[in-house]
Write a protein that holds these residues in place. Sequence first.
Motif, PDB file in Angstrom:
ATOM      1  N   SER A   9     -46.841 -70.919  59.201  1.00 45.21           N
ATOM      2  CA  SER A   9     -47.486 -69.630  59.465  1.00 45.21           C
ATOM      3  C   SER A   9     -47.813 -68.893  58.174  1.00 45.21           C
ATOM      4  CB  SER A   9     -46.597 -68.760  60.351  1.00 45.21           C
ATOM      5  OG  SER A   9     -46.543 -69.266  61.663  1.00 45.21           O
ATOM      6  N   TYR A  10     -46.920 -68.968  57.189  1.00 43.26           N
ATOM      7  CA  TYR A  10     -47.191 -68.326  55.899  1.00 43.26           C
ATOM      8  C   TYR A  10     -48.384 -68.988  55.210  1.00 43.26           C
ATOM      9  CZ  TYR A  10     -46.505 -66.636  51.115  1.00 43.26           C
ATOM     10  OH  TYR A  10     -46.682 -66.072  49.872  1.00 43.26           O
ATOM     11  N   ASP A  11     -48.416 -70.310  55.221  1.00 48.88           N
ATOM     12  CA  ASP A  11     -49.489 -71.015  54.519  1.00 48.88           C
ATOM     13  C   ASP A  11     -50.852 -70.834  55.185  1.00 48.88           C
ATOM     14  OD1 ASP A  11     -47.885 -71.914  52.493  1.00 48.88           O
ATOM     15  OD2 ASP A  11     -47.541 -73.898  53.350  1.00 48.88           O
ATOM     16  N   GLN A  12     -50.876 -70.523  56.472  1.00 51.01           N
ATOM     17  CA  GLN A  12     -52.181 -70.290  57.101  1.00 51.01           C
ATOM     18  C   GLN A  12     -52.730 -68.911  56.740  1.00 51.01           C
ATOM     19  OE1 GLN A  12     -52.882 -69.470  61.170  1.00 51.01           O
ATOM     20  NE2 GLN A  12     -50.837 -68.659  61.588  1.00 51.01           N
ATOM     21  N   TRP A  13     -51.879 -68.046  56.202  1.00 52.19           N
ATOM     22  CA  TRP A  13     -52.314 -66.690  55.871  1.00 52.19           C
ATOM     23  C   TRP A  13     -52.469 -66.441  54.379  1.00 52.19           C
ATOM     24  CZ3 TRP A  13     -49.065 -63.010  59.515  1.00 52.19           C
ATOM     25  CH2 TRP A  13     -49.584 -63.107  60.817  1.00 52.19           C
ATOM     26  N   TYR A  14     -51.706 -67.155  53.548  1.00 55.72           N
ATOM     27  CA  TYR A  14     -51.705 -66.843  52.120  1.00 55.72           C
ATOM     28  C   TYR A  14     -51.675 -68.147  51.321  1.00 55.72           C
ATOM     29  CZ  TYR A  14     -50.678 -64.697  47.684  1.00 55.72           C
ATOM     30  OH  TYR A  14     -50.755 -64.280  46.378  1.00 55.72           O
ATOM     31  N   PRO A  15     -52.450 -68.244  50.225  1.00 59.25           N
ATOM     32  CA  PRO A  15     -53.291 -67.200  49.627  1.00 59.25           C
ATOM     33  C   PRO A  15     -54.709 -67.142  50.192  1.00 59.25           C
ATOM     34  CG  PRO A  15     -53.231 -69.084  48.179  1.00 59.25           C
ATOM     35  CD  PRO A  15     -52.323 -69.413  49.332  1.00 59.25           C
ATOM     36  N   LYS A  47     -39.764 -71.924  68.284  1.00 59.00           N
ATOM     37  CA  LYS A  47     -38.705 -70.952  68.079  1.00 59.00           C
ATOM     38  C   LYS A  47     -37.460 -71.310  68.894  1.00 59.00           C
ATOM     39  CE  LYS A  47     -38.475 -68.160  65.884  1.00 59.00           C
ATOM     40  NZ  LYS A  47     -37.950 -68.265  64.481  1.00 59.00           N
ATOM     41  N   PHE A  48     -36.329 -71.230  68.203  1.00 54.95           N
ATOM     42  CA  PHE A  48     -35.001 -71.442  68.764  1.00 54.95           C
ATOM     43  C   PHE A  48     -34.918 -72.777  69.499  1.00 54.95           C
ATOM     44  CE2 PHE A  48     -35.230 -67.004  67.653  1.00 54.95           C
ATOM     45  CZ  PHE A  48     -34.065 -66.874  66.909  1.00 54.95           C
ATOM     46  N   ARG A  49     -34.819 -72.821  70.818  1.00 54.38           N
ATOM     47  CA  ARG A  49     -34.619 -74.105  71.499  1.00 54.38           C
ATOM     48  C   ARG A  49     -35.923 -74.805  71.883  1.00 54.38           C
ATOM     49  NH1 ARG A  49     -29.918 -71.224  73.276  1.00 54.38           N
ATOM     50  NH2 ARG A  49     -28.017 -72.456  72.930  1.00 54.38           N
ATOM     51  N   SER A  50     -37.068 -74.190  71.624  1.00 60.72           N
ATOM     52  CA  SER A  50     -38.341 -74.810  71.986  1.00 60.72           C
ATOM     53  C   SER A  50     -38.837 -75.735  70.880  1.00 60.72           C
ATOM     54  CB  SER A  50     -39.406 -73.746  72.281  1.00 60.72           C
ATOM     55  OG  SER A  50     -39.173 -73.142  73.538  1.00 60.72           O
ATOM     56  N   GLU A  51     -39.507 -76.808  71.292  1.00 58.41           N
ATOM     57  CA  GLU A  51     -40.083 -77.748  70.347  1.00 58.41           C
ATOM     58  C   GLU A  51     -41.403 -77.215  69.784  1.00 58.41           C
ATOM     59  OE1 GLU A  51     -38.506 -81.814  72.655  1.00 58.41           O
ATOM     60  OE2 GLU A  51     -40.647 -81.343  72.540  1.00 58.41           O
ATOM     61  N   GLY A  52     -41.964 -77.971  68.837  1.00 64.01           N
ATOM     62  CA  GLY A  52     -43.276 -77.646  68.291  1.00 64.01           C
ATOM     63  C   GLY A  52     -43.199 -76.884  66.987  1.00 64.01           C
ATOM     64  N   ASP A  53     -44.373 -76.565  66.451  1.00 69.57           N
ATOM     65  CA  ASP A  53     -44.480 -75.852  65.179  1.00 69.57           C
ATOM     66  C   ASP A  53     -44.377 -74.345  65.397  1.00 69.57           C
ATOM     67  OD1 ASP A  53     -44.903 -78.182  63.652  1.00 69.57           O
ATOM     68  OD2 ASP A  53     -47.039 -78.176  64.187  1.00 69.57           O
ATOM     69  N   ALA A  54     -43.672 -73.694  64.482  1.00 65.74           N
ATOM     70  CA  ALA A  54     -43.585 -72.234  64.507  1.00 65.74           C
ATOM     71  C   ALA A  54     -44.864 -71.669  63.907  1.00 65.74           C
ATOM     72  CB  ALA A  54     -42.362 -71.757  63.719  1.00 65.74           C
ATOM     73  N   LEU A  55     -45.893 -71.586  64.737  1.00 70.56           N
ATOM     74  CA  LEU A  55     -47.215 -71.142  64.298  1.00 70.56           C
ATOM     75  C   LEU A  55     -47.576 -69.858  65.039  1.00 70.56           C
ATOM     76  CD1 LEU A  55     -49.749 -71.723  62.637  1.00 70.56           C
ATOM     77  CD2 LEU A  55     -50.576 -73.123  64.536  1.00 70.56           C
ATOM     78  N   LEU A  56     -47.694 -68.800  64.282  1.00 75.36           N
ATOM     79  CA  LEU A  56     -47.930 -67.481  64.866  1.00 75.36           C
ATOM     80  C   LEU A  56     -49.195 -67.422  65.706  1.00 75.36           C
ATOM     81  CD1 LEU A  56     -46.994 -65.146  61.894  1.00 75.36           C
ATOM     82  CD2 LEU A  56     -46.318 -64.710  64.249  1.00 75.36           C
ATOM     83  N   ASN A  57     -49.089 -66.841  66.897  1.00 73.90           N
ATOM     84  CA  ASN A  57     -50.216 -66.336  67.693  1.00 73.90           C
ATOM     85  C   ASN A  57     -51.089 -67.382  68.380  1.00 73.90           C
ATOM     86  OD1 ASN A  57     -50.344 -64.155  65.007  1.00 73.90           O
ATOM     87  ND2 ASN A  57     -49.877 -63.370  67.031  1.00 73.90           N
ATOM     88  N   VAL A  58     -51.341 -68.524  67.738  1.00 71.41           N
ATOM     89  CA  VAL A  58     -52.482 -69.337  68.164  1.00 71.41           C
ATOM     90  C   VAL A  58     -52.234 -70.203  69.388  1.00 71.41           C
ATOM     91  CG1 VAL A  58     -53.456 -69.365  65.848  1.00 71.41           C
ATOM     92  CG2 VAL A  58     -51.921 -71.207  66.545  1.00 71.41           C
ATOM     93  N   ASN A  59     -50.972 -70.463  69.768  1.00 66.15           N
ATOM     94  CA  ASN A  59     -50.697 -71.330  70.917  1.00 66.15           C
ATOM     95  C   ASN A  59     -50.344 -70.567  72.193  1.00 66.15           C
ATOM     96  OD1 ASN A  59     -50.897 -74.040  69.679  1.00 66.15           O
ATOM     97  ND2 ASN A  59     -49.169 -73.334  68.433  1.00 66.15           N
ATOM     98  N   TYR A 103     -46.632 -60.418  55.375  1.00 61.70           N
ATOM     99  CA  TYR A 103     -46.307 -61.761  54.903  1.00 61.70           C
ATOM    100  C   TYR A 103     -44.823 -62.070  55.004  1.00 61.70           C
ATOM    101  CZ  TYR A 103     -51.047 -61.607  53.065  1.00 61.70           C
ATOM    102  OH  TYR A 103     -52.417 -61.496  52.950  1.00 61.70           O
ATOM    103  N   MET A 104     -43.995 -61.051  55.229  1.00 61.92           N
ATOM    104  CA  MET A 104     -42.569 -61.295  55.401  1.00 61.92           C
ATOM    105  C   MET A 104     -42.265 -61.854  56.788  1.00 61.92           C
ATOM    106  SD  MET A 104     -41.000 -60.862  52.653  1.00 61.92           S
ATOM    107  CE  MET A 104     -39.389 -61.111  53.407  1.00 61.92           C
TER     108      MET A 104
END
Length: 555
Positions: free
Chosen positions: A218-224, A87-99, A177-178
Amino acid sequence: MPSIVRIPPAPESPLSNAVRIRTRDGVLLAADLYLPGAPGIVDDSPGDTILIRLPYDKSGVYCFIPLIAEYLTQHGYRVLAQDVRGKFRSEGDALLNVNEVDDGYDTIEWITQQAWSNGRVAMWGDSYYGYTQWAAASSGHPALKAISPRVTGTQLGEPVRREASDRTRRVEWGVTYMYPLTQFFENDALYWEPDWSRRDFAAQAEAFMTQIGHRGLSYDQWYPNPVLLPRFPQGSPFAGRSVPVLHTIGWWDNCAPLSWADVKAIKQHPNWDAHHYLRIEPIDHEGFQLIEADGDRVMDRTEAQIRALLPRTLDPTLAFFEVFVRGNGSASDIPRVAWNLAGTEGMRESATWPPAGVRTLTRYATADGSLRVERPVEPTTLEWIHDPVDLVPSSVPDAFAYLLTLPDEASIGDRDDVLRFDGAVLETDVDLAGPVAVSARVASDGPVLDCFVRLLDVAPDGSALRIARGQLQLRDATSPETLEIDLGHVGYRLRAGHRLRVHVSSSDYPEFLPQNGTGADPWTGGELQANRQRLVVGGADAFALALTVLEGELP
């Protein structure tokens, strides 16, 4: 194509120093360091640090972290505000919750190695940056001395688990999902709205990703097909070492069910329960209050208004940290429960929640639309039509800012697809303080039934304020089932001359994803079909409302 507003990182505060923190896997996380002292005279001697880890831009206007940091440094704290991974200035994947567990640990470890740190760290924050506190605490880092999570939960944002064997489950929020398509899609925040008049949300999500030019992790890890990656290394966030917690819940916070679920879970872990301090305020998720000056009930607050909010927002945390981080005073100086009786000013204190002396009263719905003390002897089945073309509307445009709108929900009860039950007019004030629950025997001629129950305070002028709510989904709904619906907790003064009202319906759109009537996934869309819903009042399966009363008598 949707209209998309991209929000990149704001300029870093001139009061801060930009730093980069390397995690165990080599990712660099961006942070702003604020040190106490007057302009030009920075105090970089070792001291206590407050860590804030958030996905909403550590430098941006939405969370006003620079103003918060300024307030905290005035109380002698070093403050480190960090953009979470991706997120924003941090590197890495925008992956919800898990890191957040490992990244929280690594950040705390980095803090302890700095010359301006004395090795003691605390954390503060709302919503997702409340969740990052629970995650860091579960990492077990010994330098973390206390946390102050507000309006959040350890299961924040997780989609409803789809276990085929479960007949009942939570109703899915419309925002579920939004969120990974807006806040957690990439480094920048992307603001866009689907066309809520259409019901092909999955197709609209695909069109959005095509327009942007890449998919969202993050979307693809949740849906479908949800891949619910583990959040906490020991399964439960409360399985390991505990830290003192000042746990703030809002009476009108739409995420409050997650907070109350954590309160219940903490009760099962004595080491956490011993250090758990509860604070319950008359606020929604965005911090708007029930009793507030009209000029302050605005979404775009001025800097002066934000500064005026800081003492009531941060002073309870500072008092808590004074004891549990700095070691000044004793644990007995902090009330185990501080709570507001909504509709009155000030905070109350109690040793437990609910407070001592409460009692449970039950009121029964009747076929004539009343709430009465006596259970009707004969069962009656009431019916209504759930029409997915004409859904019961949500009462506010932004579920996170309920008290910004402070809606009158009386007109919702006038709809043909809403059952309404009214209590008698109160002769004296009645104080509610504790859980609210409903037992409801329901069925449908369709495969899935969503049952929404709202508890309202109706004033003499006919206006109705929602004070509690709950919802539950029934699968295989053609077979009747008695639902036990948790409406959360309430602390509220019902005034003499007012009355209680209950609304029962099958939709609340777009805050919750509505049933299509065919049993198909509502996010995917498809054919729409009206369903006839049924509710039993009276008899052994009577609709029953259980209230927790502290003072006064309900007629």
